[in-house]
Design a protein around this motif. Sequence first.
Motif, PDB file in Angstrom:
ATOM      1  N   MET A 130      30.512  -0.002  72.067  1.00 50.19           N
ATOM      2  CA  MET A 130      31.021  -0.240  73.387  1.00 50.19           C
ATOM      3  C   MET A 130      32.361  -0.960  73.249  1.00 50.19           C
ATOM      4  SD  MET A 130      29.585  -2.663  76.499  1.00 50.19           S
ATOM      5  CE  MET A 130      27.960  -2.539  75.879  1.00 50.19           C
ATOM      6  N   LYS A 131      33.343  -0.483  73.998  1.00 47.99           N
ATOM      7  CA  LYS A 131      34.648  -1.107  74.032  1.00 47.99           C
ATOM      8  C   LYS A 131      34.882  -1.598  75.451  1.00 47.99           C
ATOM      9  CE  LYS A 131      34.811   1.711  70.406  1.00 47.99           C
ATOM     10  NZ  LYS A 131      33.769   2.638  70.090  1.00 47.99           N
ATOM     11  N   ILE A 132      35.289  -2.864  75.588  1.00 51.86           N
ATOM     12  CA  ILE A 132      35.513  -3.466  76.896  1.00 51.86           C
ATOM     13  C   ILE A 132      36.929  -4.017  76.940  1.00 51.86           C
ATOM     14  CG2 ILE A 132      34.834  -5.333  78.456  1.00 51.86           C
ATOM     15  CD1 ILE A 132      32.036  -5.157  77.220  1.00 51.86           C
ATOM     16  N   GLY A 133      37.636  -3.745  78.023  1.00 44.53           N
ATOM     17  CA  GLY A 133      38.943  -4.336  78.251  1.00 44.53           C
ATOM     18  C   GLY A 133      38.835  -5.413  79.317  1.00 44.53           C
ATOM     19  N   LEU A 134      39.414  -6.555  79.053  1.00 45.81           N
ATOM     20  CA  LEU A 134      39.438  -7.666  79.988  1.00 45.81           C
ATOM     21  C   LEU A 134      40.905  -7.901  80.306  1.00 45.81           C
ATOM     22  CD1 LEU A 134      37.298  -9.610  81.170  1.00 45.81           C
ATOM     23  CD2 LEU A 134      37.753 -11.118  79.256  1.00 45.81           C
ATOM     24  N   VAL A 135      41.351  -7.414  81.467  1.00 48.54           N
ATOM     25  CA  VAL A 135      42.769  -7.454  81.828  1.00 48.54           C
ATOM     26  C   VAL A 135      42.967  -8.438  82.971  1.00 48.54           C
ATOM     27  CG1 VAL A 135      44.741  -6.085  82.607  1.00 48.54           C
ATOM     28  CG2 VAL A 135      43.002  -5.032  81.145  1.00 48.54           C
ATOM     29  N   GLY A 136      43.972  -9.295  82.833  1.00 43.16           N
ATOM     30  CA  GLY A 136      44.289 -10.241  83.893  1.00 43.16           C
ATOM     31  C   GLY A 136      45.600 -10.941  83.611  1.00 43.16           C
ATOM     32  N   PHE A 137      46.187 -11.529  84.623  1.00 45.93           N
ATOM     33  CA  PHE A 137      47.468 -12.207  84.468  1.00 45.93           C
ATOM     34  C   PHE A 137      47.300 -13.491  83.653  1.00 45.93           C
ATOM     35  CE2 PHE A 137      45.563 -13.446  88.483  1.00 45.93           C
ATOM     36  CZ  PHE A 137      45.622 -14.824  88.437  1.00 45.93           C
ATOM     37  N   ALA A 138      48.415 -14.052  83.198  1.00 42.14           N
ATOM     38  CA  ALA A 138      48.395 -15.303  82.434  1.00 42.14           C
ATOM     39  C   ALA A 138      47.698 -16.386  83.256  1.00 42.14           C
ATOM     40  CB  ALA A 138      49.815 -15.727  82.093  1.00 42.14           C
ATOM     41  N   GLY A 139      46.787 -17.098  82.626  1.00 43.49           N
ATOM     42  CA  GLY A 139      46.096 -18.184  83.299  1.00 43.49           C
ATOM     43  C   GLY A 139      44.915 -17.768  84.160  1.00 43.49           C
ATOM     44  N   SER A 140      44.542 -16.494  84.096  1.00 41.08           N
ATOM     45  CA  SER A 140      43.433 -16.032  84.940  1.00 41.08           C
ATOM     46  C   SER A 140      42.063 -16.351  84.354  1.00 41.08           C
ATOM     47  CB  SER A 140      43.556 -14.525  85.200  1.00 41.08           C
ATOM     48  OG  SER A 140      43.434 -13.794  83.988  1.00 41.08           O
ATOM     49  N   GLY A 141      42.011 -16.853  83.140  1.00 45.34           N
ATOM     50  CA  GLY A 141      40.741 -17.302  82.576  1.00 45.34           C
ATOM     51  C   GLY A 141      40.064 -16.352  81.604  1.00 45.34           C
ATOM     52  N   HIS A 177      30.776  -3.671  68.884  1.00 37.01           N
ATOM     53  CA  HIS A 177      31.292  -3.811  70.234  1.00 37.01           C
ATOM     54  C   HIS A 177      32.634  -4.539  70.158  1.00 37.01           C
ATOM     55  CE1 HIS A 177      27.293  -2.595  71.377  1.00 37.01           C
ATOM     56  NE2 HIS A 177      26.826  -3.537  70.571  1.00 37.01           N
ATOM     57  N   VAL A 178      33.630  -4.033  70.866  1.00 35.86           N
ATOM     58  CA  VAL A 178      34.965  -4.617  70.838  1.00 35.86           C
ATOM     59  C   VAL A 178      35.360  -5.022  72.244  1.00 35.86           C
ATOM     60  CG1 VAL A 178      37.389  -4.241  70.247  1.00 35.86           C
ATOM     61  CG2 VAL A 178      35.589  -3.195  68.846  1.00 35.86           C
ATOM     62  N   ILE A 179      35.828  -6.262  72.367  1.00 33.78           N
ATOM     63  CA  ILE A 179      36.343  -6.778  73.629  1.00 33.78           C
ATOM     64  C   ILE A 179      37.819  -7.063  73.423  1.00 33.78           C
ATOM     65  CG2 ILE A 179      36.217  -8.624  75.343  1.00 33.78           C
ATOM     66  CD1 ILE A 179      33.272  -9.040  74.418  1.00 33.78           C
ATOM     67  N   ILE A 180      38.659  -6.463  74.262  1.00 30.50           N
ATOM     68  CA  ILE A 180      40.097  -6.679  74.182  1.00 30.50           C
ATOM     69  C   ILE A 180      40.526  -7.434  75.434  1.00 30.50           C
ATOM     70  CG2 ILE A 180      42.372  -5.596  74.067  1.00 30.50           C
ATOM     71  CD1 ILE A 180      41.041  -3.219  72.649  1.00 30.50           C
ATOM     72  N   ALA A 181      41.019  -8.653  75.250  1.00 31.22           N
ATOM     73  CA  ALA A 181      41.529  -9.458  76.359  1.00 31.22           C
ATOM     74  C   ALA A 181      43.049  -9.384  76.330  1.00 31.22           C
ATOM     75  CB  ALA A 181      41.063 -10.903  76.232  1.00 31.22           C
ATOM     76  N   THR A 182      43.638  -8.995  77.460  1.00 34.18           N
ATOM     77  CA  THR A 182      45.070  -8.747  77.503  1.00 34.18           C
ATOM     78  C   THR A 182      45.607  -8.932  78.916  1.00 34.18           C
ATOM     79  OG1 THR A 182      46.778  -7.088  77.007  1.00 34.18           O
ATOM     80  CG2 THR A 182      44.655  -6.267  77.800  1.00 34.18           C
ATOM     81  N   ARG A 183      46.910  -9.120  79.011  1.00 27.94           N
ATOM     82  CA  ARG A 183      47.557  -9.242  80.323  1.00 27.94           C
ATOM     83  C   ARG A 183      47.932  -7.883  80.902  1.00 27.94           C
ATOM     84  NH1 ARG A 183      51.633 -14.176  78.894  1.00 27.94           N
ATOM     85  NH2 ARG A 183      49.982 -15.660  78.348  1.00 27.94           N
ATOM     86  N   VAL A 184      48.005  -6.872  80.052  1.00 27.20           N
ATOM     87  CA  VAL A 184      48.388  -5.527  80.502  1.00 27.20           C
ATOM     88  C   VAL A 184      47.378  -4.528  79.979  1.00 27.20           C
ATOM     89  CG1 VAL A 184      50.853  -6.031  80.677  1.00 27.20           C
ATOM     90  CG2 VAL A 184      49.925  -5.189  78.523  1.00 27.20           C
ATOM     91  N   ALA A 232      27.232  -6.124  66.420  1.00 30.66           N
ATOM     92  CA  ALA A 232      28.223  -7.164  66.178  1.00 30.66           C
ATOM     93  C   ALA A 232      29.320  -7.013  67.227  1.00 30.66           C
ATOM     94  CB  ALA A 232      28.800  -7.045  64.772  1.00 30.66           C
ATOM     95  N   VAL A 233      30.087  -8.084  67.421  1.00 31.87           N
ATOM     96  CA  VAL A 233      31.133  -8.097  68.442  1.00 31.87           C
ATOM     97  C   VAL A 233      32.441  -8.554  67.801  1.00 31.87           C
ATOM     98  CG1 VAL A 233      31.878  -9.085  70.653  1.00 31.87           C
ATOM     99  CG2 VAL A 233      29.445  -8.655  70.231  1.00 31.87           C
ATOM    100  N   LEU A 234      33.511  -7.827  68.095  1.00 35.47           N
ATOM    101  CA  LEU A 234      34.856  -8.203  67.683  1.00 35.47           C
ATOM    102  C   LEU A 234      35.661  -8.460  68.947  1.00 35.47           C
ATOM    103  CD1 LEU A 234      37.139  -8.505  65.570  1.00 35.47           C
ATOM    104  CD2 LEU A 234      37.514  -6.023  65.806  1.00 35.47           C
ATOM    105  N   ILE A 235      36.247  -9.651  69.057  1.00 34.66           N
ATOM    106  CA  ILE A 235      37.077 -10.008  70.208  1.00 34.66           C
ATOM    107  C   ILE A 235      38.528 -10.033  69.765  1.00 34.66           C
ATOM    108  CG2 ILE A 235      37.663 -11.814  71.880  1.00 34.66           C
ATOM    109  CD1 ILE A 235      34.710 -12.708  71.720  1.00 34.66           C
ATOM    110  N   PRO A 251      26.363 -11.351  65.871  1.00 32.60           N
ATOM    111  CA  PRO A 251      27.469 -12.189  65.391  1.00 32.60           C
ATOM    112  C   PRO A 251      28.797 -11.731  65.994  1.00 32.60           C
ATOM    113  CG  PRO A 251      26.768 -10.668  63.678  1.00 32.60           C
ATOM    114  CD  PRO A 251      25.805 -10.514  64.812  1.00 32.60           C
ATOM    115  N   VAL A 252      29.745 -12.670  66.059  1.00 32.44           N
ATOM    116  CA  VAL A 252      31.035 -12.414  66.701  1.00 32.44           C
ATOM    117  C   VAL A 252      32.170 -12.785  65.755  1.00 32.44           C
ATOM    118  CG1 VAL A 252      32.563 -13.071  68.602  1.00 32.44           C
ATOM    119  CG2 VAL A 252      30.105 -12.846  69.000  1.00 32.44           C
ATOM    120  N   GLY A 253      33.177 -11.908  65.714  1.00 33.80           N
ATOM    121  CA  GLY A 253      34.443 -12.216  65.059  1.00 33.80           C
ATOM    122  C   GLY A 253      35.516 -12.262  66.136  1.00 33.80           C
ATOM    123  N   TRP A 254      36.372 -13.274  66.092  1.00 35.80           N
ATOM    124  CA  TRP A 254      37.369 -13.484  67.155  1.00 35.80           C
ATOM    125  C   TRP A 254      38.744 -13.572  66.530  1.00 35.80           C
ATOM    126  CZ3 TRP A 254      36.171 -16.188  72.207  1.00 35.80           C
ATOM    127  CH2 TRP A 254      37.312 -16.436  72.960  1.00 35.80           C
TER     128      TRP A 254
END
Length: 135
Positions: free
Chosen positions: A1-12, A125-132, A94-97, A30-33
Amino acid sequence: MKIGLVGFAGSGKTTLLAEWLAHRGSDDPPVGWVSLDAGDNEPAIFWTCIIRALQKIDPALGQHAVGAMQAGAAPDVPMLTSLVNEIAMIGRDAVLILDDYHAIETPAVHTALAFFLDHLPGHMHVIIATRVDPV
């Protein structure tokens, strides 16, 4: 599973992920960050960061690839394929952030990451946190 977490700077985004990580149980995967920045735009640096995060999940992951890159080899499809195959062998969730992925602007890194994500086994599972939106 791939998840994108998109939000502006400071959105948490980072805070949300840190809170999730802090409240996980001992039976959770287990998680790798990786917290990325502009200095990680060089492909060998980017992939070394990714592999070091994966080694939090399993210390044996990517040892050959890191050694090859330290010796000057560029990350390429065979190296990434080998890494994907190693991940497949761990056989557990496993999760990669990837935090602050918006700092990555190098097309070669985007292309290689797309290949990597397209070929990962379902238990990674990969979580990508980004502003765009990275698409």
